[in-house]
Design a protein around this motif. Structure first.
Motif, short mmCIF file in Angstrom:
data_model
loop_
_atom_site.label_atom_id
_atom_site.label_comp_id
_atom_site.label_asym_id
_atom_site.label_seq_id
_atom_site.Cartn_x
_atom_site.Cartn_y
_atom_site.Cartn_z
N VAL A 8 67.42 44.80 51.84
CA VAL A 8 66.38 44.34 50.93
C VAL A 8 65.37 45.45 50.67
N ILE A 9 64.96 45.54 49.41
CA ILE A 9 63.87 46.43 49.00
C ILE A 9 62.87 45.58 48.23
N THR A 10 61.57 45.80 48.49
CA THR A 10 60.52 45.09 47.77
C THR A 10 59.51 46.11 47.27
N VAL A 11 59.36 46.20 45.95
CA VAL A 11 58.48 47.19 45.34
C VAL A 11 57.73 46.60 44.15
N GLY A 12 56.58 47.19 43.87
CA GLY A 12 55.79 46.83 42.70
C GLY A 12 55.32 48.07 42.00
N GLY A 13 55.46 48.10 40.69
CA GLY A 13 55.04 49.26 39.91
C GLY A 13 54.54 48.82 38.56
N GLY A 14 53.51 47.97 38.57
CA GLY A 14 53.01 47.41 37.32
C GLY A 14 53.62 46.04 37.12
N GLN A 91 49.30 50.10 35.23
CA GLN A 91 50.44 50.74 34.58
C GLN A 91 50.25 50.50 33.10
N GLY A 92 49.98 51.56 32.36
CA GLY A 92 49.74 51.41 30.93
C GLY A 92 48.58 50.48 30.67
N ALA A 93 48.81 49.46 29.84
CA ALA A 93 47.75 48.52 29.48
C ALA A 93 47.53 47.44 30.54
N ASP A 94 48.42 47.35 31.52
CA ASP A 94 48.29 46.35 32.58
C ASP A 94 47.34 46.89 33.65
N VAL A 95 46.18 46.23 33.81
CA VAL A 95 45.15 46.71 34.73
C VAL A 95 44.79 45.63 35.73
N GLY A 96 44.66 46.01 36.99
CA GLY A 96 44.25 45.10 38.05
C GLY A 96 45.07 45.36 39.31
N THR A 97 44.58 44.90 40.43
CA THR A 97 45.28 45.14 41.70
C THR A 97 46.67 44.52 41.72
N GLN A 98 46.90 43.50 40.91
CA GLN A 98 48.22 42.87 40.86
C GLN A 98 49.27 43.81 40.25
#
Length: 180
Positions: A8-14, A91-98
């Motif tokens: 399993v891999i769990t990642v977030g990038g925007g 990431q780009g226009a997506d802003v916030g800690t999420q």
């Protein structure tokens, strides 16, 4: 390979729609699920709650992969080069800690590999890599409308403008590692 041999891999990038679309292209990746991880509020969060930025969760993708076909290390390199790991909480226009860049590791080996990959990639970026490396916590599967988003919505403007260029870059850099 049996399902119990998958890792399993769990990642977030925007936005998780982008990361899900990327991981779905890679040979050896058997299952990809969009969801949320890393928050501090009890219970199962909703997309609306996550978007408020108040829960502490990141939009993430959790994937099961066959390590005989693709390694955790290779997946991390592909993940790190498919988004901008130097922008804090955006990431780009997506802003916030999420929308933070994050690697949630599931064991000590994954932690060591994640730290090594970030260190190895650092010289290739003009700015500092800000990708968070944290222990995996409870994974909350996102709502059905967020699963396989790109495949189900290729004609939507977000997919055309944001996701399709990421997939073109992925194909250019890693063609031999992608599904037919």
């Amino acid at each position: 390979m049996t399902k119990d041999k998958l890792e399993v891999i769990t990642v977030g990038g925007g936005c998780f729609w982008c990361v899900e679309a990327v991981l779905n292209q890679i040979k050896g990746v058997e299952e990809v699920v969009s969801g949320y991880m890393g928050g501090t509020v009890p219970g199962t969060p909703t997309y609306r709650e996550i978007c408020s930025g108040l829960t502490g969760h990141a939009e993430v993708v959790q994937a099961k992969f066959n390590p005989e076909i693709i390694s955790y290390e290779e997946l991390l390199v592909m993940f790190m080069t498919s988004h901008d790991p130097t922008t804090l909480n955006r990431q780009g226009a997506d802003v916030g800690t999420q929308y933070r860049s994050v690697i949630f590791y599931h064991n000590e080996e994954q932690q060591i590999i994640a730290e090594k990959i970030v260190e190895e990639l650092t010289p290739y970026y003009e700015k500092t890599i800000v990708t968070e490396i944290s222990p995996a916590t409870t994974f909350h599967k996102a709502e059905v409308s967020h699963q396989n988003f790109y495949e189900n919505n290729k004609d939507k403007m977000y997919c055309v403008v944001v996701i399709s260029p990421k997939l073109a870059k992925l194909k250019k850099l890693y063609a031999s590692k992608l599904k037919e």
